[in-house]
Enzyme design. Structure first.
Site, PDB file in Angstrom:
ATOM      1  N   SER A 182     -22.814   8.372  70.848  1.00  0.00           N
ATOM      2  CA  SER A 182     -23.485   7.270  71.063  1.00  0.00           C
ATOM      3  C   SER A 182     -23.888   7.329  72.653  1.00  0.00           C
ATOM      4  O   SER A 182     -25.015   6.930  73.071  1.00  0.00           O
ATOM      5  CB  SER A 182     -22.753   5.956  70.805  1.00  0.00           C
ATOM      6  OG  SER A 182     -23.003   5.385  69.509  1.00  0.00           O
TER       7      SER A 182
ATOM      8  N   LYS B 156     -18.108  -5.503  70.850  1.00  0.00           N
ATOM      9  CA  LYS B 156     -18.220  -5.415  69.381  1.00  0.00           C
ATOM     10  C   LYS B 156     -18.780  -6.734  68.806  1.00  0.00           C
ATOM     11  O   LYS B 156     -18.786  -7.592  69.393  1.00  0.00           O
ATOM     12  CB  LYS B 156     -16.770  -5.331  68.626  1.00  0.00           C
ATOM     13  CG  LYS B 156     -16.894  -4.765  67.361  1.00  0.00           C
ATOM     14  CD  LYS B 156     -17.158  -3.455  67.306  1.00  0.00           C
ATOM     15  CE  LYS B 156     -16.711  -2.608  66.012  1.00  0.00           C
ATOM     16  NZ  LYS B 156     -16.376  -1.137  66.278  1.00  0.00           N
TER      17      LYS B 156
END
Ligand code: GLU
Length: 416
Positions: free
Chosen positions: A350, A108
């Site tokens: 994704s 992240k």
């Protein structure tokens, strides 16, 4: 949100990770390995602003663990971004990938900034500057970014372009959530919401509530919240409440979702167009069948959990419910579908996008949707079944399902 106190998202994630690994029979060494990311990069980088001055921005990229494969996860632009939050978010990405059985670990990133106060060109320079700053540790087989809070396909396009320039070859598989013409996948933009809608279906089934006229309340009207309102409306449910950062709208007969979709701005702000609003706190306590927090962390807490009237909570945001609140709502018989399961649709599509980029062969939207549904339903069944069989709450069950492949991979590699 500020990384301290009871609602520190990293500490609470670590508590559940430890619990999950112990229940799976792992010892202290595995807990020590997986309770923190293996790598966190902090970057300070200059961005030329429109007034000619240079501002230094601070950003992060956390990579939780790469035993299963490259790390994967979004980049958020938000004033409250901080290191602990990014670390926790990277761990949650590992769990999402584990539940969906994707060949990734979690990652992240984030930049401390307020994109609502920046121009288009400033955002472009910010996005490119961030990629230059993190370029050494990311890449199509290392760590693959994507959109998150207040980032979108345009930002992914700039980031992909910058990365391709640095590497001197076109690298669409470096990042996902791109515009279609740059190698994006059909169905990616609405994927998180599509996945949440599938989880709503499964949860309604378990509670024997029909979707027709089911009353839905959604907190947040960004990418996840707005598309979800649209899907719920299409499926025949009644969206009776929605909110944004400024306030909330309520109508017991159902809101005009399509009108709200049209009028929202790119950050999901829409309530400022209305005079008759309620507060976000009142919204969470509305009498409804399904409550979907689709905004940010720490919204359902020990302060308001006892007043929630929903029968089902499906977490579209990351970390919207604290651990204390998880216990309160679970004890009250509310079925909670936790974030790491419910919001997996984004990273699943994704993954499809990355596969398509690597193959250079593009799928139909139908194919994307069918495969997404299969993976989400399989994840739900595994978590729900473990929750029943081991008598653990849905969050702990999701963590157990999410972490076991990573722990096994680390063990087989001889790391532990
Ligand atoms: N930011 C999204 C999430 O939190 C998607 C991440 C991705 O697609 O890699 O799940």
């Amino acid at each position: 949100m500020n990384g301290t106190g009871n609602n520190d998202v990293l500490t609470s994630t670590q508590i559940v990770i430890e619990d999950a690994l112990r229940k799976l029979g792992y010892g202290d060494d595995m807990i020590e390995l997986l309770k923190e990311p293996m790598r966190v990069l902090t970057v300070r980088f200059p961005v030329r602003m429109d007034d000619g001055k240079t501002r230094i921005f601070v950003g992060y990229r956390a990579q939780h663990n790469d035993a299963v494969g490259p790390t994967k996860g979004g980049v958020r632009f938000h004033p409250d971004v901080n290191e602990n939050e990014v670390k926790a978010l990277s761990i949650w990405m590992s769990l999402k990938c584990g539940i969906a059985d994707l060949p990734y670990g979690g990652g992240k990133g984030g930049i401390i900034c307020d994109p609502r106060k920046m121009s288009f060109r400033e955002l472009e320079r910010l996005s490119r500057g961030y990629v230059r700053a993190i370029s050494q540790i990311v890449g199509p087989t290392k760590d693959i970014p994507a959109p998150d809070v207040m980032t979108n396909a345009q930002i992914m396009a700039w980031m992909m372009d910058e990365y391709s320039r640095i590497r001197e070859f076109d690298s669409p598989a470096f990042i996902t959530g791109k515009p279609l013409v740059l190698g994006g996948s059909l169905g990616r933009e609405s994927a998180t919401a599509r996945g949440v809608a599938i989880m709503v279906d499964e949860a309604l089934n378990r509670k024997n509530i029909p979707i027709q006229n089911a009353r839905v309340v959604i907190q947040g009207f960004g990418n996840a919240g707005s598309y979800l309102a649209h899907f719920m409306h299409q499926a025949g449910a009644k969206v009776i409440g929605i909110s944004d950062v400024n306030g909330a709208l309520y109508n017991e007969d159902g809101l005009d979702v399509e009108y709200l979709m049209e009028r929202r701005d790119s950050f999901g702000t829409v309530t400022n167009l209305f005079r008759d609003t309620i507060t976000n706190d009142e919204l969470l306590k509305l009498d409804c069948d399904i409550l979907v927090p689709a905004a940010i962390e720490n919204q359902i807490t020990s302060e308001n959990a006892a007043d929630i009237k929903a029968k089902i909570i499906v977490e579209a945001a990351n970390g919207p419910t604290t651990l204390e609140a998880t216990k309160i709502v679970t004890d009250r018989g509310i079925l909670l579908v936790p974030d790491v399961l419910a919001s997996g649709g984004g990273v699943i599509v994704s993954y499809f996008e990355w596969v398509q980029n690597n193959q250079g062969y593009y799928w139909s939207e139908q194919e994307v949707d069918t495969k997404l549904r299969e993976m989400m339903v399989r994840g739900f069944n595994q978590v729900y079944e473990l929750h029943r069989r081991r008598n653990v709450d849905m969050r702990l069950a999701a963590y157990m399902v999410g972490v076991r492949k990573m722990a096994e991979a680390a063990r087989l590699r001889g790391w532990i």
